[in-house]
Design an enzyme around this catalytic site. Structure first.
Site, PDB file in Angstrom:
ATOM      1  N   GLY A  74       0.807  -1.210   0.000  1.00 25.06           N
ATOM      2  CA  GLY A  74       0.000   0.000   0.000  1.00 25.06           C
ATOM      3  C   GLY A  74       0.844   1.265   0.000  1.00 25.06           C
ATOM      4  O   GLY A  74       0.542   2.227  -0.715  1.00 25.06           O
ATOM      5  N   THR A  75       1.893   1.268   0.782  1.00 29.87           N
ATOM      6  CA  THR A  75       2.742   2.454   0.873  1.00 29.87           C
ATOM      7  C   THR A  75       3.367   2.782  -0.483  1.00 29.87           C
ATOM      8  O   THR A  75       3.363   3.944  -0.917  1.00 29.87           O
ATOM      9  CB  THR A  75       3.843   2.238   1.938  1.00 29.87           C
ATOM     10  OG1 THR A  75       3.193   2.068   3.209  1.00 29.87           O
ATOM     11  CG2 THR A  75       4.795   3.413   2.013  1.00 29.87           C
ATOM     12  N   ASN A 157      -8.577   4.553   8.169  1.00 30.73           N
ATOM     13  CA  ASN A 157      -8.044   3.502   9.031  1.00 30.73           C
ATOM     14  C   ASN A 157      -8.231   3.785  10.514  1.00 30.73           C
ATOM     15  O   ASN A 157      -8.400   2.873  11.304  1.00 30.73           O
ATOM     16  CB  ASN A 157      -6.555   3.254   8.719  1.00 30.73           C
ATOM     17  CG  ASN A 157      -5.751   4.526   8.632  1.00 30.73           C
ATOM     18  OD1 ASN A 157      -6.133   5.480   7.950  1.00 30.73           O
ATOM     19  ND2 ASN A 157      -4.628   4.560   9.326  1.00 30.73           N
ATOM     20  N   HIS A 207      -2.446  -7.308   2.690  1.00 31.35           N
ATOM     21  CA  HIS A 207      -2.423  -7.745   4.095  1.00 31.35           C
ATOM     22  C   HIS A 207      -3.561  -7.136   4.904  1.00 31.35           C
ATOM     23  O   HIS A 207      -3.760  -7.476   6.066  1.00 31.35           O
ATOM     24  CB  HIS A 207      -1.047  -7.525   4.746  1.00 31.35           C
ATOM     25  CG  HIS A 207      -0.734  -6.132   5.183  1.00 31.35           C
ATOM     26  ND1 HIS A 207      -0.900  -5.711   6.482  1.00 31.35           N
ATOM     27  CD2 HIS A 207      -0.257  -5.076   4.513  1.00 31.35           C
ATOM     28  CE1 HIS A 207      -0.516  -4.442   6.586  1.00 31.35           C
ATOM     29  NE2 HIS A 207      -0.124  -4.038   5.399  1.00 31.35           N
ATOM     30  N   THR A 243      12.118  -7.386 -10.739  1.00 33.04           N
ATOM     31  CA  THR A 243      11.592  -8.735 -10.981  1.00 33.04           C
ATOM     32  C   THR A 243      10.310  -8.948 -10.182  1.00 33.04           C
ATOM     33  O   THR A 243      10.235  -8.593  -9.006  1.00 33.04           O
ATOM     34  CB  THR A 243      12.657  -9.788 -10.584  1.00 33.04           C
ATOM     35  OG1 THR A 243      13.815  -9.558 -11.390  1.00 33.04           O
ATOM     36  CG2 THR A 243      12.151 -11.205 -10.798  1.00 33.04           C
ATOM     37  N   CYS A 331       1.060   8.531  20.861  1.00 33.92           N
ATOM     38  CA  CYS A 331       1.518   9.013  22.162  1.00 33.92           C
ATOM     39  C   CYS A 331       2.697   8.209  22.687  1.00 33.92           C
ATOM     40  O   CYS A 331       2.688   6.990  22.674  1.00 33.92           O
ATOM     41  CB  CYS A 331       0.334   8.927  23.132  1.00 33.92           C
ATOM     42  SG  CYS A 331       0.755   8.884  24.860  1.00 33.92           S
TER      43      CYS A 331
HETATM   44  C1  LIG Z   1      -2.144  -0.117   5.807  1.00 35.25           C
HETATM   45  C2  LIG Z   1      -2.442   1.129   5.081  1.00 35.25           C
HETATM   46  C3  LIG Z   1      -1.499   1.708   4.215  1.00 35.25           C
HETATM   47  C4  LIG Z   1      -0.095   1.144   4.033  1.00 35.25           C
HETATM   48  O1  LIG Z   1      -0.110  -0.101   3.387  1.00 35.25           O
HETATM   49  P1  LIG Z   1       1.131  -1.112   3.568  1.00 35.25           P
HETATM   50  O2  LIG Z   1       0.790  -2.239   2.625  1.00 35.25           O
HETATM   51  O3  LIG Z   1       1.117  -1.537   4.994  1.00 35.25           O
HETATM   52  O4  LIG Z   1       2.350  -0.387   3.173  1.00 35.25           O
HETATM   53  C5  LIG Z   1      -1.865   2.846   3.544  1.00 35.25           C
HETATM   54  N1  LIG Z   1      -3.072   3.415   3.706  1.00 35.25           N
HETATM   55  C6  LIG Z   1      -4.002   2.882   4.532  1.00 35.25           C
HETATM   56  C7  LIG Z   1      -5.331   3.544   4.666  1.00 35.25           C
HETATM   57  C8  LIG Z   1      -3.721   1.733   5.252  1.00 35.25           C
HETATM   58  O5  LIG Z   1      -4.633   1.228   6.074  1.00 35.25           O
END
Ligand SMILES: *Cc1c(COP(=O)(O)O)cnc(C)c1O
Length: 388
Positions: A74-75, A157, A207, A243, A331
């Site tokens: 996701g990142t 999130n 994940h 790859t 925190c």
């Molecule tokens: C988990 C998450 C990410 C990051 O994804 P990763 O696969 O952990 O790098 C980005 N945005 C949101 C909203 C997420 O919940």
């Protein structure tokens, strides 16, 4: 470690791997280990697996397989979308204005900040209401001819709020401005139809839906310009060199297939449990408030703030009793910093430090929730006494 049974209520952080997903991946660690870019039989077999995975993902997004780019998570998808689309707009027509919401994941906000600091982009934050929702009329108001990109997350999130992505997409489409959504939290429960959502770019990561960590997708609509941020070989249509991670790509597709084909059933079952948690917490714990939208929220997500409570102390106390939850706050002892997401909703700093997020999963059992709800009021009360 003690022997208390552990209850996992932190599925917004990550989810357990579905055993069927693991089984689908294993052959690609063993006999089918080839590099999809190789000409020979081993390469062809691996290439076929990547092609099939891409087609499966495209089925659920209702897009063309060629619009699916596999990334490392996701990142990276967020980085490629934000940096890649902003730089492409700049190169094409000099646009340097980027609109994002104040409740985005750090993968978005920190990337936007770097564009500002390194490349002189102007990052403007869209307003959100008290539930953390972005309204299409504010997008309409803040769009400019030199807007390079708009990014608003599908579902949050920390507070679970679901944004009206299709309405925001319509505004961006009318003005011909590229629109990205971070759909990491939404993928397990909401529709990913990219035409209904009217997005140009959408980030996913498996994940968060019972697939492996370290693999993601960026949907890039045909015609949307994106500058690659990882350069090298010509994999992924030149958008993402390197790859292919074949077993993880196969696992991503398998996980998406399983979760999207059952998403309505899962959503209905979880929504009932979520509402029971929200009702009982508000009823039984004085000084407790729901954060995020009461109804336009993820079906597995309940989040609160408690008056006079330190969120991290609460998490530690719950962990000792066998319950794994999360807090929205970053925190640290001696240096309390409330979550920027919570303060952007207008929640005061002190209360924002007393946050708790309960995120259910498709495997969460009713009796686990009952046990949790039995323990929570007393634990909040004990932590409150410590905090005075
Ligand atoms: C988990 C998450 C990410 C990051 O994804 P990763 O696969 O952990 O790098 C980005 N945005 C949101 C909203 C997420 O919940």
């Amino acid at each position: 470690m003690n022997n208390t049974p552990k209850v996992y209520l932190d599925n917004a952080a990550t989810t357990p791997l579905d055993p069927r997903v693991l089984d689908s991946m294993l052959p690609y660690f063993r006999e089918s280990f080839g590099n999809p870019s190789s000409v020979h039989f081993f390469g062809q077999r691996a290439e076929r697996a990547v092609d099939e995975a891409r087609e499966t993902v495209a089925t659920y997004l209702k897009c063309k397989p060629g619009e699916i780019i596999f990334t490392s998570g996701g990142t990276e998808s967020d980085n490629l979308a934000i940096r890649g689309a902003a730089l492409a707009s700049w190169k094409k027509n000099g646009s340097k204005h980027v609109l994002i919401s104040p409740v985005e994941h750090h993968a978005i906000t920190h990337t936007a900040n770097q564009l500002q600091n390194l490349h002189g982009f102007e990052i403007e934050l869209l307003p959100v209401d008290e539930y953390g929702m972005v309204h299409p009329d504010s997008v309409s108001r803040l769009l400019r001819p030199d807007t390079a990109l708009v990014s608003v997350m599908y579902a949050n999130n920390e507070i679970g709020t679901i944004n009206p992505i299709n309405d925001i997409g319509e505004v961006c489409q009318e003005h011909g401005i590229p629109f990205h959504t971070d759909a990491l939290q939404a993928a397990a429960y909401l529709s990913l139809n990219v035409d209904d959502l009217r997005v140009n770019l959408m980030s996913l990561g498996s994940h968060k839906f019972y697939g492996p960590k370290g693999i993601g997708v960026l949907y890039i609509r045909d015609g949307t310009e994106v500058t690659p941020i990882q350069t090298g070989g010509s994999q992924e249509y030149g958008y993402r060199a390197g790859t292919h991670n074949v077993p993880y790509i196969v696992g991503f597709a398998k996980a998406l297939e399983i979760v999207q084909s059952k998403r309505e059933k899962h959503s209905m079952a979880l929504q009932q449990k979520r509402d029971e948690i929200i009702e009982l917490v508000i009823e039984n714990i004085p000084g407790s408030f729901l954060t995020g939208h009461p109804s336009a929220r993820l079906p597995n997500h309940a989040s609160f703030v408690f008056e006079g409570v330190d969120g991290n102390t609460l998490l530690t106390a719950l962990d000792a009793k066998g319950f794994a939850c999360s807090s929205g706050s970053a925190c640290k002892t001696g240096n309390p910093e409330p979550s920027a997401v919570l303060t952007s909703l207008g929640i005061n700093q002190e209360i924002a430090l007393g946050s708790l997020r309960i995120s259910l999963g498709i495997h969460t059992k009713s009796d686990e929730i009952t046990k949790f709800l039995d323990v929570l009021p007393g634990t909040v009360n004990n932590v409150r006494k410590l905090c005075i």
